[in-house]
Enzyme design. Sequence first.
Site, PDB file in Angstrom:
ATOM      1  N   ASP A   1       0.784  -1.244   0.000  1.00  0.00           N
ATOM      2  CA  ASP A   1       0.000   0.000   0.000  1.00  0.00           C
ATOM      3  C   ASP A   1       0.817   1.295   0.000  1.00  0.00           C
ATOM      4  OD1 ASP A   1      -1.896  -1.975   0.318  1.00  0.00           O
ATOM      5  OD2 ASP A   1      -2.460  -1.406   2.348  1.00  0.00           O
TER       6      ASP A   1
ATOM      7  N   LYS B   1      -7.277  -4.017  -2.807  1.00  0.00           N
ATOM      8  CA  LYS B   1      -7.871  -4.691  -1.664  1.00  0.00           C
ATOM      9  C   LYS B   1      -8.615  -3.703  -0.780  1.00  0.00           C
ATOM     10  CE  LYS B   1      -3.718  -4.487   1.297  1.00  0.00           C
ATOM     11  NZ  LYS B   1      -4.233  -3.717   2.436  1.00  0.00           N
TER      12      LYS B   1
ATOM     13  N   CYS C   1      -1.857  -2.666   8.248  1.00  0.00           N
ATOM     14  CA  CYS C   1      -1.771  -3.636   7.152  1.00  0.00           C
ATOM     15  C   CYS C   1      -0.514  -4.492   7.217  1.00  0.00           C
ATOM     16  CB  CYS C   1      -1.864  -2.914   5.813  1.00  0.00           C
ATOM     17  SG  CYS C   1      -3.456  -2.072   5.560  1.00  0.00           S
TER      18      CYS C   1
END
Length: 205
Positions: free
Chosen positions: A15, A81, A113
């Site tokens: 990310d 996601k 995450c």
Amino acid sequence: MPRIDPKSTVLLICDVQERFRSAIFGFDAMVGTISKMVKAAQLLEIPVITTEQNPRALGSTIPELGLSSLPPNLDLGTFSKTRFSMTIPSITSILQERSVKWAIIVGIESHVCVLQTALSLLETDTKPYILADGVSSCNRQEIPVALERMRHDGVTITTSESILFQLVDDASSPLFKPFANLIKESKESTKTALSTLLDRQTNHL
């Protein structure tokens, strides 16, 4: 414990997106480490998997990571996601199909995450390695707490240079010369990442 082997390893990039650029502590320092790892992945032929959290809202992966330089056989894809962990079904399938034994994890956020990805992998046959100079969070104080929790739960916490020397293993390797050049060219960015992301965390590791 068997030695980490590039042939059974993946690099997971979590990310690292445009919207986080101004929000994440030490973002540029973290990016320097990840960029080095992408170059090393190309050298050592380690495949790379990237995720983007809700990219419609948070933007795409930043170009500075150098993913565009990866050959198709090493770029296993960028996956959108909403789940916090990277262990979504499409990625889990890749890890299982390739019998991946080790996953090197970098990216953000360390306490969300990254942490959830590492803990999820502990329940599988893939052992997670977290690079302390390659992860960060919006709030600096979250980072050492997340690293300590992961370490306590059995995740290996290390640094980019340490893991790369493990992967190369031997100075007689034909890869050692280009590897040494990469270490040399990234010397300053490595120092910056360590001083930015780790100096305040030493007592927690």
